[in-house]
Write an enzyme that holds these catalytic residues in place. Structure first.
Site, PDB file in Angstrom:
ATOM      1  N   LYS A 152      38.155  43.183 -11.153  1.00 10.68           N
ATOM      2  CA  LYS A 152      38.318  41.696 -11.067  1.00 10.68           C
ATOM      3  C   LYS A 152      39.212  41.155  -9.655  1.00 10.68           C
ATOM      4  CE  LYS A 152      41.161  42.200 -14.624  1.00 10.68           C
ATOM      5  NZ  LYS A 152      41.250  43.774 -14.933  1.00 10.68           N
ATOM      6  N   ARG A 166      45.370  37.208 -21.096  1.00  9.58           N
ATOM      7  CA  ARG A 166      45.262  38.658 -21.422  1.00  9.58           C
ATOM      8  C   ARG A 166      45.729  38.745 -23.084  1.00  9.58           C
ATOM      9  NH1 ARG A 166      46.237  41.587 -16.468  1.00  9.58           N
ATOM     10  NH2 ARG A 166      46.339  43.582 -16.714  1.00  9.58           N
ATOM     11  N   ARG A 212      42.656  54.294  -5.956  1.00 11.33           N
ATOM     12  CA  ARG A 212      43.277  53.008  -5.488  1.00 11.33           C
ATOM     13  C   ARG A 212      44.414  52.981  -4.652  1.00 11.33           C
ATOM     14  NH1 ARG A 212      43.630  47.690  -9.135  1.00 11.33           N
ATOM     15  NH2 ARG A 212      45.150  48.652 -10.512  1.00 11.33           N
ATOM     16  N   ARG A 215      50.096  52.292  -6.642  1.00 10.06           N
ATOM     17  CA  ARG A 215      51.011  51.648  -7.742  1.00 10.06           C
ATOM     18  C   ARG A 215      51.330  52.616  -8.661  1.00 10.06           C
ATOM     19  NH1 ARG A 215      47.159  46.604  -9.674  1.00 10.06           N
ATOM     20  NH2 ARG A 215      48.128  47.328 -11.563  1.00 10.06           N
ATOM     21  N   ARG A 233      47.370  51.572 -20.209  1.00  5.40           N
ATOM     22  CA  ARG A 233      46.661  50.103 -20.011  1.00  5.40           C
ATOM     23  C   ARG A 233      45.365  49.819 -20.611  1.00  5.40           C
ATOM     24  NH1 ARG A 233      46.941  50.831 -13.974  1.00  5.40           N
ATOM     25  NH2 ARG A 233      46.237  48.749 -13.700  1.00  5.40           N
TER      26      ARG A 233
HETATM   27  P1  ADP Z   1      45.431  45.430 -14.035  1.00  6.31           P
HETATM   28  O1  ADP Z   1      44.516  44.503 -14.421  1.00  6.31           O
HETATM   29  O2  ADP Z   1      44.627  46.579 -13.107  1.00  6.31           O
HETATM   30  O3  ADP Z   1      45.856  46.334 -14.751  1.00  6.31           O
HETATM   31  P2  ADP Z   1      47.192  43.732 -12.738  1.00  6.31           P
HETATM   32  O4  ADP Z   1      47.555  43.751 -11.453  1.00  6.31           O
HETATM   33  O5  ADP Z   1      46.378  42.797 -13.208  1.00  6.31           O
HETATM   34  O6  ADP Z   1      46.297  45.086 -12.982  1.00  6.31           O
HETATM   35  O7  ADP Z   1      48.488  43.770 -13.822  1.00  6.31           O
HETATM   36  C1  ADP Z   1      49.458  44.844 -13.779  1.00  6.31           C
HETATM   37  C2  ADP Z   1      50.467  44.701 -14.988  1.00  6.31           C
HETATM   38  O8  ADP Z   1      51.294  43.509 -14.878  1.00  6.31           O
HETATM   39  C3  ADP Z   1      49.900  44.840 -16.347  1.00  6.31           C
HETATM   40  O9  ADP Z   1      49.661  45.980 -16.828  1.00  6.31           O
HETATM   41  C4  ADP Z   1      51.099  43.893 -17.060  1.00  6.31           C
HETATM   42  O10 ADP Z   1      52.228  44.794 -17.224  1.00  6.31           O
HETATM   43  C5  ADP Z   1      51.357  42.981 -16.107  1.00  6.31           C
HETATM   44  N1  ADP Z   1      50.449  41.677 -16.362  1.00  6.31           N
HETATM   45  C6  ADP Z   1      49.596  41.069 -15.348  1.00  6.31           C
HETATM   46  N2  ADP Z   1      49.283  40.118 -15.906  1.00  6.31           N
HETATM   47  C7  ADP Z   1      49.490  40.167 -17.280  1.00  6.31           C
HETATM   48  C8  ADP Z   1      49.484  39.038 -18.115  1.00  6.31           C
HETATM   49  N3  ADP Z   1      48.466  37.946 -18.281  1.00  6.31           N
HETATM   50  N4  ADP Z   1      50.405  39.111 -19.470  1.00  6.31           N
HETATM   51  C9  ADP Z   1      51.192  40.014 -19.441  1.00  6.31           C
HETATM   52  N5  ADP Z   1      51.289  40.977 -18.499  1.00  6.31           N
HETATM   53  C10 ADP Z   1      50.611  40.807 -17.463  1.00  6.31           C
END
Ligand code: ADP
Ligand code: ZN
Length: 207
Positions: A8, A83, A122, A155, A166
Site C-alpha cells: 500500500k 482500518r 523491509r 521498524r 498485525r
Molecule cells: P502496516 O500497514 O504495514 O501495518 P502502518 O504503518 O500502516 O503499517 O501502521 C503501523 C501501525 O500504526 C499499526 O499496526 C497500528 O498500530 C497503527 N495504525 C496505523 N493506521 C491505523 C488506523 N487507521 N487505525 C488504528 N491504528 C492504526
C-alpha cells in the site's frame, strides 16, 4: 486496503507523485507523533509496538484534521485508513461534511508468504519515511536512504512475532471492510503479490 506488507505505502507514494495529490498514511502520521513525543504519540507508541490498533477516536480525529487542510482539496490517497468499520463510517461522514468523495478503494490481495518476506526485508528511513527492501528494492548504498542520506532502520513492529499479530488484527478488524466497500461499488481488487512495476501497470489500467 490490504494486510501489512501488501504494498500500500509503496504504491500510494508513487501514485501521489504521479497525480500530484497528498499521500495520507496513518502509520506515518502516527510515527511522526511518536517521534514528536506529544500526547497522541505517547498514547500510540506502546500500542503500535505490539501491532495492535490505535483507538478509533484518536485516528479519526487525526485524519479529520488532516483532510480539512487545504492541500487535500486537490485530492488525496488514504493509506492505512480506514482500518475498522467504525473508521469507515466516520470517514463517510467527514467526506460528506467536506463535500469530498472517494473515487476508488484499492484492495491488495497478497499471500502470507510474500507478506512475511517483504516485512522481514523491509527497511525504512526514520527521517523521510522512504521504504526499501534489502533484496527487492535495495537503496543505492547499503543501509542508507537514497532520498536524504539517513541511516535506514527496521521498524520495531516488523519483528516476526509482531508481524503475526498485525496479520491477525488485519483479518479480524480490517478485512470485514472489504465487504463494506464492495457494496459501494468502489472496490478494485489487485494482485498484491506482483512486483512493483507490473502492479503499477495494473493500476494504470484502472484510470
Ligand atoms: P502496516 O500497514 O504495514 O501495518 P502502518 O504503518 O500502516 O503499517 O501502521 C503501523 C501501525 O500504526 C499499526 O499496526 C497500528 O498500530 C497503527 N495504525 C496505523 N493506521 C491505523 C488506523 N487507521 N487505525 C488504528 N491504528 C492504526
Ligand atoms: Zn530518507
Amino acid at each position: 486496503m490490504g494486510p501489512p506488507g501488501a504494498g500500500k505505502g509503496t504504491h500510494a507514494k508513487i501514485m501521489s507523485e504521479r497525480y500530484g495529490v497528498v499521500h495520507l498514511a496513518t502509520g506515518d502520521l502516527l510515527r511522526a507523533n511518536v517521534k514528536a513525543g506529544n500526547e497522541l504519540g505517547r498514547q500510540a507508541k506502546a500500542i503500535m509496538e505490539k501491532g495492535e490498533l490505535v483507538p478509533d477516536v484518536l485516528v479519526i480525529q487525526m485524519i479529520r484534521e488532516r483532510l480539512a487542510e487545504k492541500d487535500a482539496k486537490a485530492g488525496f490517497i488514504l493509506d492505512g485508513f480506514p482500518r475498522t468499520v467504525a473508521q469507515a463510517e466516520a470517514l463517510k461522514k467527514m467526506l460528506q461534511d467536506l463535500q469530498l468523495k472517494l473515487d476508488a478503494v484499492l484492495d491488495f490481495k497478497v499471500s502470507e508468504k510474500v507478506v512475511l518476506d517483504r516485512l522481514s526485508g523491509r527497511r525504512v528511513c526514520p527521517e523521510c519515511n522512504a521504504n526499501y527492501h534489502i533484496r527487492n528494492i535495495p537503496p543505492q548504498k547499503e543501509g542508507i536512504c537514497d532520498q536524504c542520506g539517513t541511516r535506514l532502520i527496521q521498524r520495531k513492529d516488523d519483528k516476526p512475532e509482531t508481524v503475526l499479530e498485525r496479520l491477525k488484527v488485519y483479518e479480524a478488524k480490517t478485512a470485514p471492510l472489504i465487504d463494506f466497500y464492495k457494496k459501494s461499488g468502489l472496490l478494485r481488487t489487485l494482485n498484491g503479490d506482483l512486483d512493483v512495476e507490473p502492479l503499477q501497470a495494473e493500476l494504470g489500467q484502472l484510470s
